[in-house]
Write a protein that holds these residues in place. Sequence first.
Motif, short mmCIF file in Angstrom:
data_model
loop_
_atom_site.label_atom_id
_atom_site.label_comp_id
_atom_site.label_asym_id
_atom_site.label_seq_id
_atom_site.Cartn_x
_atom_site.Cartn_y
_atom_site.Cartn_z
N MET A 1 0.84 -1.18 0.00
CA MET A 1 0.00 0.00 0.00
C MET A 1 0.89 1.25 0.00
SD MET A 1 -3.16 0.99 -0.07
CE MET A 1 -4.02 -0.52 0.40
N GLU A 129 0.41 0.29 10.88
CA GLU A 129 -0.17 -1.04 10.73
C GLU A 129 -1.59 -1.16 11.27
OE1 GLU A 129 2.44 -3.58 12.88
OE2 GLU A 129 4.23 -3.10 11.69
N LEU A 133 -7.50 0.64 7.18
CA LEU A 133 -7.37 -0.41 6.17
C LEU A 133 -6.81 -1.71 6.72
CD1 LEU A 133 -6.13 1.75 3.16
CD2 LEU A 133 -8.47 1.06 3.75
N ALA A 134 -6.52 -1.75 8.03
CA ALA A 134 -6.06 -3.00 8.63
C ALA A 134 -7.16 -4.05 8.61
CB ALA A 134 -5.60 -2.75 10.07
N THR A 135 -8.41 -3.63 8.52
CA THR A 135 -9.54 -4.55 8.37
C THR A 135 -9.78 -4.76 6.89
OG1 THR A 135 -10.55 -3.74 10.43
CG2 THR A 135 -11.97 -4.94 8.88
N GLU A 136 -9.59 -5.98 6.41
CA GLU A 136 -9.64 -6.24 4.97
C GLU A 136 -11.06 -6.30 4.44
OE1 GLU A 136 -7.31 -9.62 3.89
OE2 GLU A 136 -5.47 -8.83 4.77
N ASN A 137 -11.97 -6.92 5.16
CA ASN A 137 -13.34 -7.06 4.67
C ASN A 137 -14.02 -5.70 4.67
OD1 ASN A 137 -16.39 -7.40 5.25
ND2 ASN A 137 -15.79 -9.42 4.49
N GLU A 138 -14.50 -5.29 3.50
CA GLU A 138 -15.03 -3.94 3.34
C GLU A 138 -16.23 -3.65 4.23
OE1 GLU A 138 -16.15 -0.97 -0.38
OE2 GLU A 138 -16.76 -3.07 -0.50
N ARG A 141 -15.16 -3.58 7.93
CA ARG A 141 -14.44 -2.31 8.10
C ARG A 141 -15.41 -1.14 8.22
NH1 ARG A 141 -11.94 -0.88 2.87
NH2 ARG A 141 -10.72 -2.75 3.24
N ASP A 185 -12.66 -10.19 15.84
CA ASP A 185 -12.84 -10.78 14.51
C ASP A 185 -13.95 -11.83 14.46
OD1 ASP A 185 -10.84 -9.25 13.36
OD2 ASP A 185 -9.27 -10.68 13.89
N SER A 517 -19.80 1.32 3.19
CA SER A 517 -19.62 0.44 2.04
C SER A 517 -20.97 0.31 1.32
CB SER A 517 -19.15 -0.94 2.50
OG SER A 517 -20.19 -1.61 3.20
#
Length: 545
Positions: A1, A129, A133-138, A141, A185, A517
Motif C-alpha cells: 500500500m 499497521e 485499512l487494517a480490516t480487509e473485509n469492506e 471495516r 474478529d 460500504s
Amino acid sequence: MDNKMFCYQCQETAGCTGCTKFGVCGKSPELANIQDLLIYTTKGLSSVTTALRAQGEEISNIIDNFIVINLFTTITNANFNDEIFYERVFETLRIKNELLEKVQDKSSLNEAAYWTATTREELDSKSTEVGVLATENEDIRSLRELITYGLKGLAAYMKHANELDYDNTEVNAFMQRALAATLDDSLTVDELIALTMETGKFGVDGMALLDSANTGSYGNPEITKVNIGVGNRPGILVSGHDLRDLEQLLEQTEGTGVDVYTHSEMLPAHYYPAFKKYSHFVGNYGNAWWKQKEEFESFNGPILMTTNCVVPPKESYKDRLFTTGATGVAGCVHIERDENGHKDFSQIIELAKTCQPPVEIEKGEIIGGFAHNQVFALADQVVDAVKSGAIKKFFVMAGCDGRQKSRNYYTEFAKALPKDTVILTAGCAKYKYNKLNLGDINGIPRVLDAGQCNDSYSLALIALKLKEVFELDDVNELPIAYNIAWYEQKAVIVLLALLYLGVKNIHLGPTLPAFLSPNVAKVLVDNFGIAGIGTVEDDIKFFTA
C-alpha cells in the motif's frame, strides 16, 4: 500500500473516498497515523477495562474520562499537535499495562490489550499497521468505523458533561465495550449492525446527560436576540463548544475593559440565562468554523479555541490563538486546568488589552434559543398553527457547515421552502440560513435555532413532544422532514441516535459518508430510508409533495 495515511472520517475527505497523502483538514500523515495508534491503544485499554468489569471490578471515573478525551482529541479539526498524541499513547499503554495484571481471565482480550512499546520509534512503526485499512473485509471495516466514529461523537458529549461534573457509568462502560468489540474478529456483520444500533441508544443517553449538565448549570435556553456587530473595546473571541471554559473566561474578564464575543458553535451560549448577567458578553462575531482564517484575522484580539473545530492558523494571527481542553495546535499556547478544574486565562486577557477592537464585518441581530424547554412553552401556539394550516411542515436542517461550495445547496433550499414551513436547526449548519430574512408564522420565527450540534437532543425531544401532543403512534407520521448536513463525528452519533429513536427517511448531504460500504449503505437505505440530496428544485418537490 502506497498510502502515506488513510482517513475518511469527515465529509470533506479527498475525492469522497479518503485522504491518502495529506488531510483536507490539515492533518499530516504522521499526525493521522499517531491518531490511529491512539485509537488502537484505547481499544486495547477498553478491552482490559471491559474484562475487569466482567469480573466485578470498578473502573475509576478518572480512567473513564481519560478514554473519553482520547477519543475526543481525534475528532476532525480538534488537535493538530503531534506531541500530545505521543504523550497520550504512552500514558494509555501505562494505564493499560497496570490494569492488565488484574485481569483473571484473559480469554476475552483483544490483540491491542497485549501490545506495548517504550520508544517513539516503536510507536511510529506500529502506527502504520493499525489504521482503517487494517480490516480487509469492506463491510466489516465499514461497520467498525461507523461504530468508532459514533463513539468519537458520543465522547464529545461526554467530555462536555464531565467538565460540568456530570457522568454516566453505564455510557462509559458501553463505550469501552463497543471499542473493544471493533477488534473482535468473531463478530458477524449482523452482530456489528446490532452494535451500531446500540451505539445510537447510548448516544441518546449521552445527549440527555449533556442536556442535563448544561441546563442544570446555566438554566434553560430562552429566546434571545444576539448582536452581530462590534463594540469599541478590545475583545476576546471564544470558539468551540465548551460552556465551562466560557464561564471561567467571563468571570476573569469582568471589569477588565475587555469584551467577550462568541464565534461559530459558541453562539448559543448567549441563549443561557446564566451568561446574560455579564455586560461585557457583547455578541457573536462571524460565521461557521471554516471562515476562521479571515475572521480571526479581522477580529484583532486573541482567540480561545475550547474544542473543535480549529483550522491550522495563519502565521499572522497564530500568536493570538490559544487552545485548551482536547484542542491543540503546535506552536500555540495551551491553557491547562489545575487539579481543581480552574483555568488561568490571565495571559489571554493581558494580550487582549494591547489589541485593537474588532473590525466590524456585519451589523444587526439574529434570534435563537429555541431549545426543547422553550419550544414546549410555545407548544400551544405551535399546535394551533399546525392545526390551522399556518404551518404545513417542519424541516430539520441541523448538522454542520463546511468549505465545499456544494453546501450552498442548504442556503438555496432554505430560501426555496414554502412560507408555511419552519426550519428546526442546531449546529453550525445554521450559518447557511440563520441570517436570511425568512420571516415568521403567527409570531413563530421560520428558523428555530435549538443551539449547538451538542443540542441536537432538543430536536429529538421536540419531535417526540409533537408526537405526544398530536396523539400519534409513530414519530414518522409527523409533518417533519429531515434534510441534514454532516461534516464530522458528532453528526454520526446524532444520526445513529435518530435511527435508534425510530426516525426514518433522513436525507444526508452534501455527500453520503465515504465510510459506508455499498452493502452497509444498502442496509441503511432499505431499513431506514436514508438518502442523499439532489437539486434544490427536485428536493423541494419531493419534500413538499
